[in-house]
Motif scaffolding. Structure first.
Motif, PDB file in Angstrom:
ATOM      1  N   ASN A  93      25.283   4.250  13.838  1.00 59.85           N
ATOM      2  CA  ASN A  93      25.315   5.625  13.360  1.00 59.85           C
ATOM      3  C   ASN A  93      25.278   5.722  11.844  1.00 59.85           C
ATOM      4  OD1 ASN A  93      25.776   7.741  15.722  1.00 59.85           O
ATOM      5  ND2 ASN A  93      26.821   5.853  16.283  1.00 59.85           N
ATOM      6  N   LEU A  94      25.855   4.748  11.149  1.00 60.96           N
ATOM      7  CA  LEU A  94      25.732   4.722   9.687  1.00 60.96           C
ATOM      8  C   LEU A  94      24.280   4.504   9.264  1.00 60.96           C
ATOM      9  CD1 LEU A  94      28.915   2.709   8.659  1.00 60.96           C
ATOM     10  CD2 LEU A  94      28.409   5.086   8.036  1.00 60.96           C
ATOM     11  N   ILE A  95      23.590   3.627   9.966  1.00 61.43           N
ATOM     12  CA  ILE A  95      22.160   3.407   9.671  1.00 61.43           C
ATOM     13  C   ILE A  95      21.379   4.699   9.876  1.00 61.43           C
ATOM     14  CG2 ILE A  95      20.073   2.233  10.509  1.00 61.43           C
ATOM     15  CD1 ILE A  95      21.845  -0.248  10.985  1.00 61.43           C
ATOM     16  N   ASN A  96      21.702   5.440  10.929  1.00 64.90           N
ATOM     17  CA  ASN A  96      21.041   6.731  11.159  1.00 64.90           C
ATOM     18  C   ASN A  96      21.344   7.742  10.064  1.00 64.90           C
ATOM     19  OD1 ASN A  96      19.840   5.851  13.537  1.00 64.90           O
ATOM     20  ND2 ASN A  96      21.493   6.617  14.841  1.00 64.90           N
ATOM     21  N   LEU A  97      22.427   7.522   9.327  1.00 61.54           N
ATOM     22  CA  LEU A  97      22.788   8.389   8.208  1.00 61.54           C
ATOM     23  C   LEU A  97      22.255   7.864   6.873  1.00 61.54           C
ATOM     24  CD1 LEU A  97      26.505   9.204   9.150  1.00 61.54           C
ATOM     25  CD2 LEU A  97      24.562  10.782   9.219  1.00 61.54           C
ATOM     26  N   GLY A  98      21.451   6.800   6.927  1.00 59.98           N
ATOM     27  CA  GLY A  98      20.811   6.290   5.722  1.00 59.98           C
ATOM     28  C   GLY A  98      21.560   5.196   4.995  1.00 59.98           C
ATOM     29  N   VAL A  99      22.632   4.672   5.588  1.00 56.06           N
ATOM     30  CA  VAL A  99      23.390   3.574   4.982  1.00 56.06           C
ATOM     31  C   VAL A  99      22.839   2.246   5.496  1.00 56.06           C
ATOM     32  CG1 VAL A  99      25.678   2.537   4.686  1.00 56.06           C
ATOM     33  CG2 VAL A  99      25.446   5.033   4.874  1.00 56.06           C
ATOM     34  N   LYS A 100      22.575   1.312   4.617  1.00 55.67           N
ATOM     35  CA  LYS A 100      22.122  -0.016   5.021  1.00 55.67           C
ATOM     36  C   LYS A 100      23.345  -0.873   5.347  1.00 55.67           C
ATOM     37  CE  LYS A 100      17.946   0.176   2.176  1.00 55.67           C
ATOM     38  NZ  LYS A 100      17.202  -0.446   1.041  1.00 55.67           N
ATOM     39  N   VAL A 101      23.384  -1.413   6.571  1.00 57.91           N
ATOM     40  CA  VAL A 101      24.572  -2.147   7.026  1.00 57.91           C
ATOM     41  C   VAL A 101      24.162  -3.488   7.610  1.00 57.91           C
ATOM     42  CG1 VAL A 101      26.621  -2.119   8.486  1.00 57.91           C
ATOM     43  CG2 VAL A 101      25.704   0.050   7.610  1.00 57.91           C
ATOM     44  N   ASP A 102      24.696  -4.574   7.040  1.00 57.00           N
ATOM     45  CA  ASP A 102      24.542  -5.923   7.590  1.00 57.00           C
ATOM     46  C   ASP A 102      25.873  -6.358   8.204  1.00 57.00           C
ATOM     47  OD1 ASP A 102      21.931  -6.092   6.636  1.00 57.00           O
ATOM     48  OD2 ASP A 102      22.567  -6.993   4.739  1.00 57.00           O
ATOM     49  N   ILE A 103      25.801  -7.279   9.175  1.00 58.28           N
ATOM     50  CA  ILE A 103      27.005  -7.865   9.762  1.00 58.28           C
ATOM     51  C   ILE A 103      26.932  -9.381   9.613  1.00 58.28           C
ATOM     52  CG2 ILE A 103      28.442  -8.108  11.820  1.00 58.28           C
ATOM     53  CD1 ILE A 103      27.210  -5.594  12.942  1.00 58.28           C
ATOM     54  N   TYR A 104      27.937  -9.987   8.979  1.00 58.40           N
ATOM     55  CA  TYR A 104      28.012 -11.445   8.867  1.00 58.40           C
ATOM     56  C   TYR A 104      29.470 -11.892   9.039  1.00 58.40           C
ATOM     57  CZ  TYR A 104      23.235 -11.687   7.065  1.00 58.40           C
ATOM     58  OH  TYR A 104      21.867 -11.603   6.931  1.00 58.40           O
ATOM     59  N   HIS A 105      29.618 -13.096   9.573  1.00 53.90           N
ATOM     60  CA  HIS A 105      30.962 -13.657   9.716  1.00 53.90           C
ATOM     61  C   HIS A 105      31.178 -14.862   8.805  1.00 53.90           C
ATOM     62  CE1 HIS A 105      28.465 -15.578  12.951  1.00 53.90           C
ATOM     63  NE2 HIS A 105      28.945 -16.652  12.354  1.00 53.90           N
ATOM     64  N   ASP A 106      30.237 -15.098   7.881  1.00 49.41           N
ATOM     65  CA  ASP A 106      30.362 -16.191   6.916  1.00 49.41           C
ATOM     66  C   ASP A 106      31.260 -15.734   5.769  1.00 49.41           C
ATOM     67  OD1 ASP A 106      30.091 -18.234   5.102  1.00 49.41           O
ATOM     68  OD2 ASP A 106      27.900 -18.201   5.041  1.00 49.41           O
ATOM     69  N   ASN A 107      32.352 -16.468   5.526  1.00 47.02           N
ATOM     70  CA  ASN A 107      33.266 -16.045   4.459  1.00 47.02           C
ATOM     71  C   ASN A 107      32.851 -16.564   3.084  1.00 47.02           C
ATOM     72  OD1 ASN A 107      34.113 -18.742   4.369  1.00 47.02           O
ATOM     73  ND2 ASN A 107      35.864 -18.354   5.715  1.00 47.02           N
ATOM     74  N   ARG A 108      31.642 -17.127   2.998  1.00 47.62           N
ATOM     75  CA  ARG A 108      31.127 -17.577   1.699  1.00 47.62           C
ATOM     76  C   ARG A 108      29.798 -16.915   1.354  1.00 47.62           C
ATOM     77  NH1 ARG A 108      31.255 -23.679   3.519  1.00 47.62           N
ATOM     78  NH2 ARG A 108      30.480 -22.534   5.331  1.00 47.62           N
ATOM     79  N   ASP A 155      35.246  18.012  26.831  1.00 46.33           N
ATOM     80  CA  ASP A 155      35.006  18.933  25.714  1.00 46.33           C
ATOM     81  C   ASP A 155      35.850  18.557  24.498  1.00 46.33           C
ATOM     82  OD1 ASP A 155      33.279  20.290  27.364  1.00 46.33           O
ATOM     83  OD2 ASP A 155      34.688  21.911  27.853  1.00 46.33           O
ATOM     84  N   PHE A 156      37.085  18.111  24.745  1.00 51.58           N
ATOM     85  CA  PHE A 156      37.964  17.665  23.655  1.00 51.58           C
ATOM     86  C   PHE A 156      37.364  16.443  22.949  1.00 51.58           C
ATOM     87  CE2 PHE A 156      41.594  14.827  22.511  1.00 51.58           C
ATOM     88  CZ  PHE A 156      42.131  15.586  21.482  1.00 51.58           C
ATOM     89  N   ILE A 157      36.823  15.512  23.734  1.00 50.20           N
ATOM     90  CA  ILE A 157      36.187  14.326  23.162  1.00 50.20           C
ATOM     91  C   ILE A 157      34.952  14.705  22.355  1.00 50.20           C
ATOM     92  CG2 ILE A 157      34.946  12.189  23.728  1.00 50.20           C
ATOM     93  CD1 ILE A 157      36.799  11.982  26.212  1.00 50.20           C
ATOM     94  N   MET A 158      34.129  15.592  22.897  1.00 53.50           N
ATOM     95  CA  MET A 158      32.918  16.020  22.201  1.00 53.50           C
ATOM     96  C   MET A 158      33.248  16.643  20.846  1.00 53.50           C
ATOM     97  SD  MET A 158      30.067  15.406  23.952  1.00 53.50           S
ATOM     98  CE  MET A 158      28.895  16.658  23.436  1.00 53.50           C
ATOM     99  N   GLU A 159      34.355  17.344  20.794  1.00 51.31           N
ATOM    100  CA  GLU A 159      34.746  18.018  19.559  1.00 51.31           C
ATOM    101  C   GLU A 159      35.294  17.043  18.522  1.00 51.31           C
ATOM    102  OE1 GLU A 159      35.326  21.029  16.825  1.00 51.31           O
ATOM    103  OE2 GLU A 159      34.286  21.153  18.753  1.00 51.31           O
ATOM    104  N   ASN A 160      35.947  15.969  18.969  1.00 51.60           N
ATOM    105  CA  ASN A 160      36.714  15.138  18.032  1.00 51.60           C
ATOM    106  C   ASN A 160      36.277  13.679  17.913  1.00 51.60           C
ATOM    107  OD1 ASN A 160      39.164  16.964  17.258  1.00 51.60           O
ATOM    108  ND2 ASN A 160      38.947  17.209  19.473  1.00 51.60           N
ATOM    109  N   TYR A 161      35.619  13.113  18.933  1.00 52.34           N
ATOM    110  CA  TYR A 161      35.483  11.662  18.973  1.00 52.34           C
ATOM    111  C   TYR A 161      34.069  11.150  19.214  1.00 52.34           C
ATOM    112  CZ  TYR A 161      40.579  11.947  19.378  1.00 52.34           C
ATOM    113  OH  TYR A 161      41.905  12.221  19.157  1.00 52.34           O
ATOM    114  N   ILE A 162      33.058  11.897  18.786  1.00 54.50           N
ATOM    115  CA  ILE A 162      31.676  11.416  18.893  1.00 54.50           C
ATOM    116  C   ILE A 162      31.368  10.503  17.702  1.00 54.50           C
ATOM    117  CG2 ILE A 162      29.247  12.118  18.921  1.00 54.50           C
ATOM    118  CD1 ILE A 162      30.813  12.725  21.477  1.00 54.50           C
ATOM    119  N   TRP A 163      30.677   9.395  17.952  1.00 57.82           N
ATOM    120  CA  TRP A 163      30.479   8.388  16.910  1.00 57.82           C
ATOM    121  C   TRP A 163      29.754   8.931  15.678  1.00 57.82           C
ATOM    122  CZ3 TRP A 163      33.170   4.621  15.585  1.00 57.82           C
ATOM    123  CH2 TRP A 163      33.755   3.756  16.498  1.00 57.82           C
ATOM    124  N   MET A 164      28.802   9.833  15.840  1.00 56.19           N
ATOM    125  CA  MET A 164      28.106  10.352  14.668  1.00 56.19           C
ATOM    126  C   MET A 164      29.071  11.105  13.752  1.00 56.19           C
ATOM    127  SD  MET A 164      25.616  10.707  12.665  1.00 56.19           S
ATOM    128  CE  MET A 164      24.260   9.924  13.536  1.00 56.19           C
TER     129      MET A 164
END
Length: 331
Positions: A28-43, A307-316
């Motif tokens: 969802n961040l990518i859909n908002l224009g944020v570039k996001v990588d995922i890595y587990h390398d601590n170096r 309806d409560f979930i739709m109002e408060n907890y959608i990922w976008m």
């Protein structure tokens, strides 16, 4: 904006709540224009990143290594703790050796909280626990966890057509001690209503103990695809997650989105997050699990929780809040 997500290296092969949070937030961040990588390398070379976002303070060793590396390179740091103090759970379920391990790692957790620019608890209960246990000077913003709208899209009679299972009780979660499937099976042992367990088997010995009870009409579905899970939720009358602790249980959100009546544990952050829209049971008490489950099973479905979930907890909506946090710490 370039953001680096850092998390445990087995987040895809050993799927848990943090895996779901990370993948949905990134999408969802990518859909908002944020570039996001995922890595587990601590170096990893951090030169191109504006922000490093670290996840998980329960399994702390890897997160601690990420934090030390990022601090050396003077990058802005966001921390999603996915935290709860598990010592009461370990004591109550007689996992005493885990208490010692937890205590050994407390200094690493405090290091994480003290050295981030901001941390993102999912509710006020989590925020208060962190402040109480670590007395950290870092600021925080409450960002709840979300649910994907695809859980609206299931086909109700999927399990009936595939396995002949209809009007069933459902429990979605890793098959292990924390999720408490054993007590759920025992509570429903004399009921002939089908009980469907969906989840990866994390503990084979625990599964053997569950199966020893030989409950009639008990079904275990492993390695279920998301597209299948949507429909499995849709066909269930009630979803039960009677865990020893949940904070707050993403499966509860998924089930509610699909229209299930929901029962979950009263221990953890569940009541703060879900309010009066669902039922709560005592995971130590078979009668409590049975009573709440059967009352939910006999209650007609409605759309109030959905309806409560739709109002408060959608990922976008959640991703938009996180993006605002990113800009706030850069500015």
């Amino acid at each position: 904006m370039n953001v680096l997500f850092q998390t445990r290296k087995d987040y895809l092969s050993n799927v848990a709540g943090d895996s779901v949070i990370i993948q949905n937030l990134r999408k969802n961040l990518i859909n908002l224009g944020v570039k996001v990588d995922i890595y587990h390398d601590n170096r990893i070379n951090l030169s191109k990143y504006d922000i490093v976002h670290i996840f998980n303070t329960i399994r702390v060793h890897e997160s601690y290594q990420f934090m030390k590396h990022v601090k050396k390179h003077n990058k802005r740091i966001v921390l999603t703790p996915i935290y709860w103090d598990l010592r009461k759970y370990f004591k109550g379920t007689l996992q005493l050796e885990k208490i010692a391990s937890w205590n050994r790692n407390e200094k690493k957790r405090k290091f994480l909280f003290d050295h981030c620019d901001i941390y993102l608890p999912h509710c006020m209960g989590e925020a208060k626990l962190i402040m109480k246990n670590y007395n950290t000077p870092s600021k925080y913003t409450i960002i709840p966890y979300g649910v994907d709208e695809s859980f609206l899209m299931g086909k109700k009679y999927y399990l009936k057509k595939k396995y002949g299972i209809d009007d069933y009780i459902l429990c979605v979660g890793r098959i292990n001690h924390q999720k408490n499937q054993f007590n759920l099976i025992k509570a429903l042992l004399k009921e002939k209503i089908p009980l469907v367990l969906v989840g990866t088997v994390n503990d084979k010995n625990y599964l053997k103990e569950c199966l020893k009870m030989r409950k009639e009409k008990l079904f275990l579905l492993d390695h279920v695809k998301i597209s299948e899970l949507n429909s499995i939720y849709k066909g269930a009358k009630v979803h039960v997650l009677p865990s020893w602790i949940e904070y707050p249980g993403l499966a509860n959100l998924e089930a509610g989105m699909a229209g299930c009546n929901v029962v979950t544990t009263k221990i953890g952050s569940t009541k703060e997050v879900f309010g009066e829209y669902i039922r709560y049971c005592n995971p130590y008490d078979f009668e409590s699990i049975y009573k709440e489950t059967m009352e939910a099973f006999e209650t007609d479905k409605n759309n109030l929780f959905k309806d409560f979930i739709m109002e408060n907890y959608i990922w976008m909506k959640i991703a938009k809040k996180v993006k605002e946090v990113y800009f706030s710490i850069i500015e």
